[in-house]
Design an enzyme around this catalytic site. Structure first.
Site, PDB file in Angstrom:
ATOM      1  N   GLU A 188      24.864   8.927  21.663  1.00 29.92           N
ATOM      2  CA  GLU A 188      26.307   9.009  21.829  1.00 29.92           C
ATOM      3  C   GLU A 188      26.857   8.272  20.621  1.00 29.92           C
ATOM      4  O   GLU A 188      26.536   7.103  20.395  1.00 29.92           O
ATOM      5  CB  GLU A 188      26.751   8.356  23.137  1.00 29.92           C
ATOM      6  N   TYR A 210      29.662   1.273  21.537  1.00 33.83           N
ATOM      7  CA  TYR A 210      28.786   2.117  20.697  1.00 33.83           C
ATOM      8  C   TYR A 210      27.878   1.257  19.824  1.00 33.83           C
ATOM      9  O   TYR A 210      26.644   1.375  19.871  1.00 33.83           O
ATOM     10  CB  TYR A 210      29.620   3.058  19.810  1.00 33.83           C
ATOM     11  N   GLU A 257      27.206  -0.345  11.584  1.00 36.56           N
ATOM     12  CA  GLU A 257      28.108  -1.016  12.532  1.00 36.56           C
ATOM     13  C   GLU A 257      27.407  -2.101  13.334  1.00 36.56           C
ATOM     14  O   GLU A 257      28.069  -2.926  13.971  1.00 36.56           O
ATOM     15  CB  GLU A 257      28.731   0.003  13.481  1.00 36.56           C
ATOM     16  N   LYS A 302      23.725   0.644  19.837  1.00 43.29           N
ATOM     17  CA  LYS A 302      22.880   0.957  18.666  1.00 43.29           C
ATOM     18  C   LYS A 302      22.119  -0.299  18.231  1.00 43.29           C
ATOM     19  O   LYS A 302      20.932  -0.232  17.884  1.00 43.29           O
ATOM     20  CB  LYS A 302      23.730   1.494  17.499  1.00 43.29           C
TER      21      LYS A 302
HETATM   22  P1  NAD Z   1      26.542  13.601  16.796  1.00 49.77           P
HETATM   23  O1  NAD Z   1      27.343  13.071  17.942  1.00 49.77           O
HETATM   24  O2  NAD Z   1      27.152  14.618  15.888  1.00 49.77           O
HETATM   25  O3  NAD Z   1      25.180  14.233  17.344  1.00 49.77           O
HETATM   26  C1  NAD Z   1      24.433  13.617  18.352  1.00 49.77           C
HETATM   27  C2  NAD Z   1      23.464  14.655  18.930  1.00 49.77           C
HETATM   28  O4  NAD Z   1      22.651  14.005  19.913  1.00 49.77           O
HETATM   29  C3  NAD Z   1      24.157  15.822  19.624  1.00 49.77           C
HETATM   30  O5  NAD Z   1      23.566  17.043  19.238  1.00 49.77           O
HETATM   31  C4  NAD Z   1      23.935  15.549  21.109  1.00 49.77           C
HETATM   32  O6  NAD Z   1      23.880  16.733  21.897  1.00 49.77           O
HETATM   33  C5  NAD Z   1      22.601  14.823  21.065  1.00 49.77           C
HETATM   34  N1  NAD Z   1      22.378  13.961  22.244  1.00 49.77           N
HETATM   35  C6  NAD Z   1      23.264  13.073  22.791  1.00 49.77           C
HETATM   36  N2  NAD Z   1      22.715  12.484  23.865  1.00 49.77           N
HETATM   37  C7  NAD Z   1      21.454  12.992  24.001  1.00 49.77           C
HETATM   38  C8  NAD Z   1      20.389  12.765  24.916  1.00 49.77           C
HETATM   39  N3  NAD Z   1      20.512  11.882  25.935  1.00 49.77           N
HETATM   40  N4  NAD Z   1      19.243  13.453  24.750  1.00 49.77           N
HETATM   41  C9  NAD Z   1      19.109  14.342  23.742  1.00 49.77           C
HETATM   42  N5  NAD Z   1      20.081  14.619  22.855  1.00 49.77           N
HETATM   43  C10 NAD Z   1      21.251  13.942  22.976  1.00 49.77           C
HETATM   44  O7  NAD Z   1      26.079  12.309  15.995  1.00 49.77           O
HETATM   45  P2  NAD Z   1      25.812  12.098  14.422  1.00 49.77           P
HETATM   46  O8  NAD Z   1      27.065  11.671  13.769  1.00 49.77           O
HETATM   47  O9  NAD Z   1      25.044  13.261  13.897  1.00 49.77           O
HETATM   48  O10 NAD Z   1      24.854  10.809  14.477  1.00 49.77           O
HETATM   49  C11 NAD Z   1      23.436  10.961  14.523  1.00 49.77           C
HETATM   50  C12 NAD Z   1      22.789   9.599  14.441  1.00 49.77           C
HETATM   51  O11 NAD Z   1      23.163   8.945  13.235  1.00 49.77           O
HETATM   52  C13 NAD Z   1      23.203   8.642  15.573  1.00 49.77           C
HETATM   53  O12 NAD Z   1      22.071   7.893  15.948  1.00 49.77           O
HETATM   54  C14 NAD Z   1      24.244   7.743  14.929  1.00 49.77           C
HETATM   55  O13 NAD Z   1      24.271   6.475  15.556  1.00 49.77           O
HETATM   56  C15 NAD Z   1      23.708   7.661  13.525  1.00 49.77           C
HETATM   57  N6  NAD Z   1      24.694   7.386  12.454  1.00 49.77           N
HETATM   58  C16 NAD Z   1      25.798   8.163  12.323  1.00 49.77           C
HETATM   59  C17 NAD Z   1      26.683   7.928  11.275  1.00 49.77           C
HETATM   60  C18 NAD Z   1      27.912   8.793  11.059  1.00 49.77           C
HETATM   61  O14 NAD Z   1      28.703   8.516  10.165  1.00 49.77           O
HETATM   62  N7  NAD Z   1      28.113   9.868  11.809  1.00 49.77           N
HETATM   63  C19 NAD Z   1      26.440   6.878  10.378  1.00 49.77           C
HETATM   64  C20 NAD Z   1      25.286   6.085  10.557  1.00 49.77           C
HETATM   65  C21 NAD Z   1      24.416   6.361  11.587  1.00 49.77           C
HETATM   66  O1  TDX Z   2      42.132  10.023  14.029  1.00 50.95           O
HETATM   67  C1  TDX Z   2      41.593   9.029  13.532  1.00 50.95           C
HETATM   68  N1  TDX Z   2      42.322   8.188  12.746  1.00 50.95           N
HETATM   69  C2  TDX Z   2      41.808   7.091  12.149  1.00 50.95           C
HETATM   70  O2  TDX Z   2      42.529   6.367  11.449  1.00 50.95           O
HETATM   71  C3  TDX Z   2      40.171   8.725  13.723  1.00 50.95           C
HETATM   72  C4  TDX Z   2      39.331   9.630  14.595  1.00 50.95           C
HETATM   73  C5  TDX Z   2      39.659   7.618  13.104  1.00 50.95           C
HETATM   74  N2  TDX Z   2      40.437   6.811  12.346  1.00 50.95           N
HETATM   75  C6  TDX Z   2      39.834   5.668  11.648  1.00 50.95           C
HETATM   76  C7  TDX Z   2      38.938   4.774  12.467  1.00 50.95           C
HETATM   77  C8  TDX Z   2      37.923   4.293  11.447  1.00 50.95           C
HETATM   78  O3  TDX Z   2      38.445   3.172  10.740  1.00 50.95           O
HETATM   79  O4  TDX Z   2      38.986   6.226  10.645  1.00 50.95           O
HETATM   80  C9  TDX Z   2      37.792   5.453  10.468  1.00 50.95           C
HETATM   81  C10 TDX Z   2      36.579   6.339  10.742  1.00 50.95           C
HETATM   82  O5  TDX Z   2      36.585   6.647  12.137  1.00 50.95           O
HETATM   83  P1  TDX Z   2      35.374   7.464  12.831  1.00 50.95           P
HETATM   84  O6  TDX Z   2      35.212   8.782  12.165  1.00 50.95           O
HETATM   85  O7  TDX Z   2      35.616   7.437  14.293  1.00 50.95           O
HETATM   86  O8  TDX Z   2      34.108   6.608  12.394  1.00 50.95           O
HETATM   87  P2  TDX Z   2      33.647   5.085  12.672  1.00 50.95           P
HETATM   88  O9  TDX Z   2      34.251   4.518  13.895  1.00 50.95           O
HETATM   89  O10 TDX Z   2      33.793   4.349  11.380  1.00 50.95           O
HETATM   90  O11 TDX Z   2      32.077   5.345  12.980  1.00 50.95           O
HETATM   91  C11 TDX Z   2      31.330   6.325  12.212  1.00 50.95           C
HETATM   92  O12 TDX Z   2      30.528   5.703  11.251  1.00 50.95           O
HETATM   93  C12 TDX Z   2      29.445   4.934  11.707  1.00 50.95           C
HETATM   94  C13 TDX Z   2      30.467   7.183  13.141  1.00 50.95           C
HETATM   95  O13 TDX Z   2      31.291   7.793  14.121  1.00 50.95           O
HETATM   96  C14 TDX Z   2      29.390   6.349  13.782  1.00 50.95           C
HETATM   97  O14 TDX Z   2      28.538   7.188  14.554  1.00 50.95           O
HETATM   98  C15 TDX Z   2      28.587   5.692  12.694  1.00 50.95           C
HETATM   99  O15 TDX Z   2      27.657   4.809  13.269  1.00 50.95           O
END
Ligand code: NAD
Ligand code: TDX
Length: 332
Positions: A81, A148, A123, A152
């Protein structure tokens, strides 16, 4: 050729990682994904069926996970999540997936002595002051802020303990904010791009001074593959590409690149406990493993991402109304 189990491979970063593996290795990939609101099998469309298969299921389901892990040489764990705002509304699935799910995978890789790579976030280190010259390093103490990031952080600590106590062959990476194709429209950059497409003004939390350290998803995934191939077992690597930007500047750049006035956005209710600044020092990854980012120009990477969302409206349109309804209920 390796048999790789990619959890969360129908989500944003995981699906881009599967594409990266198909393009850069001859590995066979099994995606294990629960297909929550954030997972979409269409994200894997077009990949070769003889190399990529999808198993729908929960990483916290030991009866499914244990035999599945047995048939693989490597587990790369992306499933989570992942959205801070959702964790503030309901932390429960974050505990189930990020903590219990990771525990379940660790028990399976322990039983089968399977190589494991754990995907995590910057984070876990909390936040930095805007004027602090410091960046996060591998030795920064953990200090997470949200449900969240705390789940993590807890999952990272489970991995460290399973390495030390049980000899699990694991590496960990903590990456900064990703952008690129297939990111869910609940997240900041895709939310604002798709708002502009819909003729809706972008929504900036608070004053927009919060800083995020942006990295293109392909650079993140290239680093993950490098760590899997050459990283030291038991070690943590930070992944970042020196991409610090405040949210206000990012919104204004999106508006400019989409042909709108740079001030055509609204300030909305701030996120509770909103982390101020993240910044990664990726010296270890660069010097020990020789990784370098390819997408060093944020403006052109963002322009490509805007083009992708314009070209792939059918992919994101199905998510948009539900994501906006959640924000509307909170005045965001
Ligand atoms: P996302 O929400 O786009 O994708 C998450 C996926 O995991 C989805 O396909 C969902 O269906 C699946 N999932 C959720 N719960 C599950 C469960 N119980 N069993 C099996 N599958 C499940 O997330 P993302 O942005 O691609 O992030 C992927 C990973 O990278 C996460 O571990 C997140 O913490 C990490 N991460 C993300 C960012 C970012 O900027 N998005 C940055 C650093 C690390
Ligand atoms: O509508 C918005 N307006 C806004 O100002 C949204 C959705 C976010 N924000 C701000 C909040 C944050 O400062 O933008 C920044 C980025 O927001 P998110 O996209 O929600 O990312 P963040 O909370 O920084 O977390 C992301 O990066 C680290 C990913 O969602 C995480 O999964 C990852 O671990």
């Amino acid at each position: 050729m390796a048999r790789v189990l990619v959890t969360g491979g129908a989500g944003f970063i995981g699906s881009n990682f599967v594409r990266h593996l198909v393009d850069h290795t001859d590995d066979e990939v099994t995606v294990l994904d629960k297909l929550t609101y954030a997972g979409d099998p269409r994200t894997l469309e077009g990949l070769p069926e003889n190399r990529v298969r999808l198993v729908q299921g929960d990483i916290a389901d030991a009866e499914l996970v244990t035999p599945l892990v047995a048939g693989h040489d490597l587990v790369v764990h992306f499933a989570a999540e992942s959205h801070n705002d959702n964790s503030l509304s309901d932390p429960s699935p974050f505990v189930d997936t990020n903590l219990v799910g990771t525990f379940t995978l660790l028990e399976a890789v322990r039983r089968h002595d399977t190589r494991y790579h754990h995907i995590s976030t910057d984070e876990v280190y909390g936040d930095l002051a805007l004027d602090d010259p410091a960046k996060f390093t591998e030795s920064t103490p953990y200090n997470p802020s949200s449900p969240y990031s705390s789940t993590k952080a807890g999952s990272d600590l489970l991995v460290r303990a399973w390495v030390r106590s049980f000899g699990v062959r694991a590496t960990i990476s903590n990456c900064s904010n990703n952008y690129g194709p297939y990111q869910h429209v609940e997240k900041f950059i895709p939310r604002q791009i798709t708002n502009v497409v819909d003729g809706v003004r972008p929504k900036l939390y608070g004053a927009g001074e919060n800083v995020r350290d942006w990295i293109h998803v392909d650079d993140h995934n290239a680093a993950v593959l490098r760590i899997i191939e050459a990283g030291t077992i038991g070690e943590t690597y930070l992944i970042g590409a020196d991409g610090e930007q405040n949210n206000k500047d990012v919104v204004e750049l999106i508006l400019e690149l989409m042909g709108q006035p740079r001030d055509a956005y609204d300030h909305v209710t701030d996120r509770v406990g909103h982390d101020l600044r993240y910044a990664i020092d990726a010296t270890r990854l660069r010097t020990e493993l020789g990784w370098e980012p390819r997408f060093s120009d944020f403006r052109s990477g963002l322009a490509d991402t805007i083009a992708w969302y314009r070209d792939n409206e059918a992919w994101w349109r199905v998510q948009k109304a539900a994501a906006e309804a959640k924000y509307a209920a909170k005045g965001q």
